[in-house]
Design a protein around this motif. Sequence first.
Motif, PDB file in Angstrom:
ATOM      1  N   ASP A 195       0.834  -1.201   0.000  1.00 41.35           N
ATOM      2  CA  ASP A 195       0.000   0.000   0.000  1.00 41.35           C
ATOM      3  C   ASP A 195       0.871   1.255   0.000  1.00 41.35           C
ATOM      4  N   PHE A 196       1.947   1.234   0.787  1.00 41.09           N
ATOM      5  CA  PHE A 196       2.874   2.361   0.846  1.00 41.09           C
ATOM      6  C   PHE A 196       3.493   2.617  -0.527  1.00 41.09           C
ATOM      7  N   ALA A 197       3.945   1.530  -1.168  1.00 37.63           N
ATOM      8  CA  ALA A 197       4.528   1.661  -2.502  1.00 37.63           C
ATOM      9  C   ALA A 197       3.506   2.191  -3.507  1.00 37.63           C
ATOM     10  N   GLY A 198       2.272   1.707  -3.409  1.00 35.20           N
ATOM     11  CA  GLY A 198       1.241   2.162  -4.325  1.00 35.20           C
ATOM     12  C   GLY A 198       0.958   3.637  -4.199  1.00 35.20           C
ATOM     13  N   LYS A 199       1.137   4.183  -3.018  1.00 34.35           N
ATOM     14  CA  LYS A 199       0.859   5.600  -2.777  1.00 34.35           C
ATOM     15  C   LYS A 199       2.013   6.499  -3.183  1.00 34.35           C
ATOM     16  N   TRP A 200       3.264   6.043  -2.980  1.00 36.38           N
ATOM     17  CA  TRP A 200       4.400   6.948  -3.086  1.00 36.38           C
ATOM     18  C   TRP A 200       5.397   6.632  -4.198  1.00 36.38           C
ATOM     19  N   ALA A 201       5.564   5.366  -4.571  1.00 32.49           N
ATOM     20  CA  ALA A 201       6.730   4.969  -5.366  1.00 32.49           C
ATOM     21  C   ALA A 201       6.568   5.264  -6.856  1.00 32.49           C
ATOM     22  N   ASP A 202       7.708   5.572  -7.488  1.00 28.67           N
ATOM     23  CA  ASP A 202       7.794   5.637  -8.950  1.00 28.67           C
ATOM     24  C   ASP A 202       8.299   4.309  -9.513  1.00 28.67           C
ATOM     25  N   LEU A 203       9.174   3.662  -8.762  1.00 26.85           N
ATOM     26  CA  LEU A 203       9.696   2.338  -9.108  1.00 26.85           C
ATOM     27  C   LEU A 203       9.431   1.415  -7.928  1.00 26.85           C
ATOM     28  N   ILE A 204       8.866   0.240  -8.202  1.00 24.82           N
ATOM     29  CA  ILE A 204       8.610  -0.746  -7.153  1.00 24.82           C
ATOM     30  C   ILE A 204       9.432  -1.990  -7.450  1.00 24.82           C
TER      31      ILE A 204
END
Length: 460
Positions: free
Chosen positions: A238-247
């Motif tokens: 969820d954190f990555a979905g909100k903030w990341a450009d690359l996962i």
Amino acid sequence: MSDARRTDQLTLVAFMQASNVSVYSGSWRYPSNTSDYLDLRYYQRIARVLEEGRFDLMFFDDRLAMPAIYGDSADEAVRYGARPIKLDLTAILGAAAAATEHLGLGATYSTTYYEPFHVARTFATLDHLSGGRAAWNVVTSVNDAEARNFGVDQHTEHDRRYDRAEEFIEVVEHLWDSWEDDAIVADRESGVFAEPDKVHELNHRGEFFSVRGPLTVPRTPQGRPVIIQAGQSGRGRDFAGKWADLIFTGDPSQAVAAEHYAQQKEIIRAAGRDGDQVKILPMVYVIVGETEAIAREKESVFLNELVHPNASLALLSEVTNHDFSGYTLDDVVTDELVDSISGIRGLVQGVKRHIGDQPLTLRVLANHRATLLQGPRFVGTGRQIADQMDDWFQSRSCDGFVVAATHFPGAFEDFTRLVVPELQSRGLMRTEYTGATLRENLGLARPANVFAERGEVVGV
């Protein structure tokens, strides 16, 4: 899914360590692995190879302690070279920036043991000095050994770390925006350097941080450095979905990767973001040879000869924050053991998907942290590896790859020499860089400035 080929290109990230080893912990023993990792020229040499191979990003993993959970000591990590050395990344990234013109430069900084102003200034400075090529890998750190190096007896609980990380990254992004793009006028005649109404205080007072601002670095060429995240838990995704450009992901097989890819894209869209503006990249090992037989012979050496079992257990203890020194390698990983260790469930689930129905022992689990068992392996000639990458990409199992090196610098030299031309011939990779910044080369939009969009913001 449509049978039409994708029109975008692979994103390629090189997985680096500022260490005596690559992510593969036995690399220091491989005959052609170089040992000048305490010399800046070592990292500059690898950076130039990656730029020649038209990689998007050179990314450095990091930890803030030696692997010292196993037996409550770093002895086994030191004895067997299991990542006991971790250099500070600031000087290394600066040296790599000076040696290259286009390659993205990414580093891991912890939201648990650093402060937002420090991280914001570090990456904003790198973005300016590199001409817009900086990327920050956001981590919450993993274990008690790191905590003890920062005056804390015990590592913070998982969800609490993410609570802090949410506030941390929001503060950092506002600091990066605290100068509007046109704030500096540098009018020598009037004596006005910058417009004060375009340089903003945050006046942030939150649960974890109090930050006045503004940042002491103007807004950067990318607007904000690229954000990387690799959380695998539900909260992490969820954190990555909100903030990341690359996962970055650690999926054990193509089937799992495809499922993860579809789920993560939905999480991104549910967060109100454009799924096409976030790249999902699984970590893979690539072992390439002039013939398949040569590649398979290399693979056998890496799998069977170079990693000591105690090094594997030391690294397993590090990532799970649990001391495995009282166990044997043949102990079966039971449901009771999984229930008793908060940091192990996701790893166990991933490994079980990888090995199928065979019993999961600590030997198998530990090897997934230290050897080539940790992720998928693409093994063969340049053409065979390009076939595998093409298949993953076209099936929407990924948007590209984090390429983990078996050894330095040879793994990246072989990839650039043998695999890259095959990918380029299929239109899967650029032949030249076309963007001026990392965001442009990744096909990512430059973020709008929140202060310029909304007017003066008081508090975050």
